[in-house]
Scaffold this motif. Structure first.
Motif, PDB file in Angstrom:
ATOM      1  N   VAL A   4      27.786  13.959 -58.506  1.00  0.00           N
ATOM      2  CA  VAL A   4      28.377  14.709 -59.613  1.00  0.00           C
ATOM      3  C   VAL A   4      29.884  14.432 -59.667  1.00  0.00           C
ATOM      4  CG1 VAL A   4      28.738  17.003 -60.590  1.00  0.00           C
ATOM      5  CG2 VAL A   4      26.623  16.499 -59.349  1.00  0.00           C
ATOM      6  N   VAL A   5      30.368  14.028 -60.822  1.00  0.00           N
ATOM      7  CA  VAL A   5      31.783  13.700 -60.968  1.00  0.00           C
ATOM      8  C   VAL A   5      32.332  14.334 -62.240  1.00  0.00           C
ATOM      9  CG1 VAL A   5      33.496  11.872 -61.185  1.00  0.00           C
ATOM     10  CG2 VAL A   5      31.479  11.519 -59.746  1.00  0.00           C
ATOM     11  N   GLU A   6      33.384  15.151 -62.083  1.00  0.00           N
ATOM     12  CA  GLU A   6      34.058  15.771 -63.221  1.00  0.00           C
ATOM     13  C   GLU A   6      35.288  14.961 -63.626  1.00  0.00           C
ATOM     14  OE1 GLU A   6      33.068  19.326 -60.373  1.00  0.00           O
ATOM     15  OE2 GLU A   6      33.935  17.334 -60.210  1.00  0.00           O
ATOM     16  N   SER A   7      35.680  15.106 -64.877  1.00  0.00           N
ATOM     17  CA  SER A   7      36.914  14.498 -65.364  1.00  0.00           C
ATOM     18  C   SER A   7      37.407  15.294 -66.563  1.00  0.00           C
ATOM     19  CB  SER A   7      36.687  13.033 -65.756  1.00  0.00           C
ATOM     20  OG  SER A   7      35.746  12.944 -66.797  1.00  0.00           O
ATOM     21  N   GLY A   8      38.659  15.017 -66.968  1.00  0.00           N
ATOM     22  CA  GLY A   8      39.181  15.611 -68.178  1.00  0.00           C
ATOM     23  C   GLY A   8      40.180  16.732 -67.985  1.00  0.00           C
ATOM     24  N   GLY A   9      40.429  17.103 -66.744  1.00  0.00           N
ATOM     25  CA  GLY A   9      41.414  18.153 -66.521  1.00  0.00           C
ATOM     26  C   GLY A   9      42.824  17.685 -66.810  1.00  0.00           C
ATOM     27  N   GLY A  10      43.752  18.632 -66.787  1.00  0.00           N
ATOM     28  CA  GLY A  10      45.146  18.292 -67.039  1.00  0.00           C
ATOM     29  C   GLY A  10      45.950  19.532 -67.315  1.00  0.00           C
ATOM     30  N   GLN A  11      47.148  19.314 -67.828  1.00  0.00           N
ATOM     31  CA  GLN A  11      48.025  20.428 -68.165  1.00  0.00           C
ATOM     32  C   GLN A  11      48.127  20.543 -69.675  1.00  0.00           C
ATOM     33  OE1 GLN A  11      51.696  20.580 -65.998  1.00  0.00           O
ATOM     34  NE2 GLN A  11      52.568  22.215 -67.244  1.00  0.00           N
ATOM     35  N   VAL A  12      48.067  21.765 -70.162  1.00  0.00           N
ATOM     36  CA  VAL A  12      48.104  22.008 -71.597  1.00  0.00           C
ATOM     37  C   VAL A  12      48.869  23.300 -71.857  1.00  0.00           C
ATOM     38  CG1 VAL A  12      45.906  23.242 -71.607  1.00  0.00           C
ATOM     39  CG2 VAL A  12      46.679  22.090 -73.683  1.00  0.00           C
ATOM     40  N   GLN A  13      49.468  23.399 -73.025  1.00  0.00           N
ATOM     41  CA  GLN A  13      50.187  24.626 -73.374  1.00  0.00           C
ATOM     42  C   GLN A  13      49.211  25.716 -73.818  1.00  0.00           C
ATOM     43  OE1 GLN A  13      53.133  23.637 -76.331  1.00  0.00           O
ATOM     44  NE2 GLN A  13      54.547  22.821 -74.800  1.00  0.00           N
ATOM     45  N   PRO A  14      49.619  26.970 -73.697  1.00  0.00           N
ATOM     46  CA  PRO A  14      48.765  28.061 -74.199  1.00  0.00           C
ATOM     47  C   PRO A  14      48.396  27.836 -75.660  1.00  0.00           C
ATOM     48  CG  PRO A  14      50.533  28.955 -72.870  1.00  0.00           C
ATOM     49  CD  PRO A  14      50.828  27.481 -73.020  1.00  0.00           C
ATOM     50  N   GLY A  15      47.132  28.092 -75.970  1.00  0.00           N
ATOM     51  CA  GLY A  15      46.629  27.856 -77.317  1.00  0.00           C
ATOM     52  C   GLY A  15      46.063  26.472 -77.520  1.00  0.00           C
ATOM     53  N   GLY A  16      46.252  25.593 -76.543  1.00  0.00           N
ATOM     54  CA  GLY A  16      45.779  24.229 -76.650  1.00  0.00           C
ATOM     55  C   GLY A  16      44.314  24.083 -76.283  1.00  0.00           C
ATOM     56  N   SER A  17      43.856  22.819 -76.286  1.00  0.00           N
ATOM     57  CA  SER A  17      42.458  22.512 -76.019  1.00  0.00           C
ATOM     58  C   SER A  17      42.329  21.390 -74.991  1.00  0.00           C
ATOM     59  CB  SER A  17      41.750  22.068 -77.307  1.00  0.00           C
ATOM     60  OG  SER A  17      41.749  23.088 -78.270  1.00  0.00           O
ATOM     61  N   LEU A  18      41.232  21.414 -74.278  1.00  0.00           N
ATOM     62  CA  LEU A  18      40.847  20.334 -73.370  1.00  0.00           C
ATOM     63  C   LEU A  18      39.334  20.210 -73.405  1.00  0.00           C
ATOM     64  CD1 LEU A  18      42.900  20.847 -70.052  1.00  0.00           C
ATOM     65  CD2 LEU A  18      43.091  18.927 -71.631  1.00  0.00           C
ATOM     66  N   ARG A  19      38.842  19.009 -73.119  1.00  0.00           N
ATOM     67  CA  ARG A  19      37.407  18.814 -72.961  1.00  0.00           C
ATOM     68  C   ARG A  19      37.133  18.220 -71.591  1.00  0.00           C
ATOM     69  NH1 ARG A  19      32.863  15.232 -76.180  1.00  0.00           N
ATOM     70  NH2 ARG A  19      33.865  13.507 -75.046  1.00  0.00           N
ATOM     71  N   LEU A  20      36.351  18.937 -70.813  1.00  0.00           N
ATOM     72  CA  LEU A  20      35.934  18.457 -69.508  1.00  0.00           C
ATOM     73  C   LEU A  20      34.587  17.746 -69.628  1.00  0.00           C
ATOM     74  CD1 LEU A  20      36.748  21.553 -67.267  1.00  0.00           C
ATOM     75  CD2 LEU A  20      38.260  19.702 -68.012  1.00  0.00           C
ATOM     76  N   SER A  21      34.407  16.734 -68.799  1.00  0.00           N
ATOM     77  CA  SER A  21      33.145  16.010 -68.746  1.00  0.00           C
ATOM     78  C   SER A  21      32.628  16.000 -67.310  1.00  0.00           C
ATOM     79  CB  SER A  21      33.327  14.556 -69.214  1.00  0.00           C
ATOM     80  OG  SER A  21      33.790  14.493 -70.540  1.00  0.00           O
ATOM     81  N   CYS A  22      31.326  15.965 -67.184  1.00  0.00           N
ATOM     82  CA  CYS A  22      30.699  15.913 -65.865  1.00  0.00           C
ATOM     83  C   CYS A  22      29.495  14.988 -65.954  1.00  0.00           C
ATOM     84  CB  CYS A  22      30.276  17.302 -65.425  1.00  0.00           C
ATOM     85  SG  CYS A  22      29.179  17.322 -63.981  1.00  0.00           S
ATOM     86  N   VAL A  23      29.520  13.942 -65.141  1.00  0.00           N
ATOM     87  CA  VAL A  23      28.398  13.018 -65.079  1.00  0.00           C
ATOM     88  C   VAL A  23      27.614  13.275 -63.796  1.00  0.00           C
ATOM     89  CG1 VAL A  23      27.690  10.612 -64.996  1.00  0.00           C
ATOM     90  CG2 VAL A  23      29.658  11.273 -66.387  1.00  0.00           C
ATOM     91  N   ALA A  24      26.306  13.467 -63.940  1.00  0.00           N
ATOM     92  CA  ALA A  24      25.420  13.670 -62.788  1.00  0.00           C
ATOM     93  C   ALA A  24      24.451  12.503 -62.730  1.00  0.00           C
ATOM     94  CB  ALA A  24      24.677  14.993 -62.912  1.00  0.00           C
ATOM     95  N   SER A  25      24.626  11.635 -61.757  1.00  0.00           N
ATOM     96  CA  SER A  25      23.796  10.443 -61.660  1.00  0.00           C
ATOM     97  C   SER A  25      22.785  10.600 -60.538  1.00  0.00           C
ATOM     98  CB  SER A  25      24.670   9.218 -61.391  1.00  0.00           C
ATOM     99  OG  SER A  25      25.464   9.412 -60.240  1.00  0.00           O
ATOM    100  N   GLY A  26      21.555  10.130 -60.810  1.00  0.00           N
ATOM    101  CA  GLY A  26      20.466  10.253 -59.845  1.00  0.00           C
ATOM    102  C   GLY A  26      19.401  11.187 -60.379  1.00  0.00           C
ATOM    103  N   GLY A  27      18.166  10.748 -60.356  1.00  0.00           N
ATOM    104  CA  GLY A  27      17.074  11.580 -60.809  1.00  0.00           C
ATOM    105  C   GLY A  27      16.981  11.653 -62.328  1.00  0.00           C
ATOM    106  N   ILE A  28      16.358  12.719 -62.813  1.00  0.00           N
ATOM    107  CA  ILE A  28      16.121  12.882 -64.243  1.00  0.00           C
ATOM    108  C   ILE A  28      17.027  13.973 -64.774  1.00  0.00           C
ATOM    109  CG2 ILE A  28      14.386  13.329 -66.002  1.00  0.00           C
ATOM    110  CD1 ILE A  28      12.268  12.479 -63.938  1.00  0.00           C
ATOM    111  N   PHE A  29      18.131  13.571 -65.379  1.00  0.00           N
ATOM    112  CA  PHE A  29      19.169  14.523 -65.797  1.00  0.00           C
ATOM    113  C   PHE A  29      18.625  15.574 -66.746  1.00  0.00           C
ATOM    114  CE2 PHE A  29      23.445  15.890 -66.488  1.00  0.00           C
ATOM    115  CZ  PHE A  29      23.519  16.247 -67.820  1.00  0.00           C
TER     116      PHE A  29
END
Length: 116
Positions: A4-29
């Protein structure tokens, strides 16, 4: 085994937006329940949102109406769209993969900082 690997974090100002992603490899997702948790300094890890293999989503009260969890089974990926971010959303965000009868797997986490 599931990786399992997450990505997409960071620093943002209040009121802003971010999108996190998570890839889970192995088996039947498509069979896995997926969830996002977060842990702020000095606090316990808490559930933010989860999405079942049947695409049923649920949210904590603190993020309802601001965050959206979704999944793309073709890409083995779950997303967390975070809008109207607040300083209290600052935390390390973790992705959890739940394999029916076969265990739970966690990613290493991605830092989200909401600050002006």
């Amino acid at each position: 085994q599931v990786h399992v690997v997450e990505s997409g974090g960071g620093q943002v100002q209040p009121g802003g937006s971010l999108r996190l992603s998570c890839v889970a490899s192995g088996g039947i997702f498509s069979m896995y329940g997926m969830a996002w948790y977060r842990q702020a300094p000095g606090k316990q890890r808490e559930l933010v949102a989860n999405i079942s293999n049947g695409l049923i989503a649920d949210y904590s009260d603190s993020v309802k109406g601001r965050f959206t969890i979704s999944r793309d089974n073709a890409k083995n990926t779950v997303y967390l769209q975070m809008n109207s971010l607040k300083p209290e959303d600052t935390a390390v965000y973790y992705c959890r993969c739940q394999r029916p009868f076969l265990g739970t797997y966690w990613g290493q986490g991605t830092q989200v900082t909401v600050s002006s």
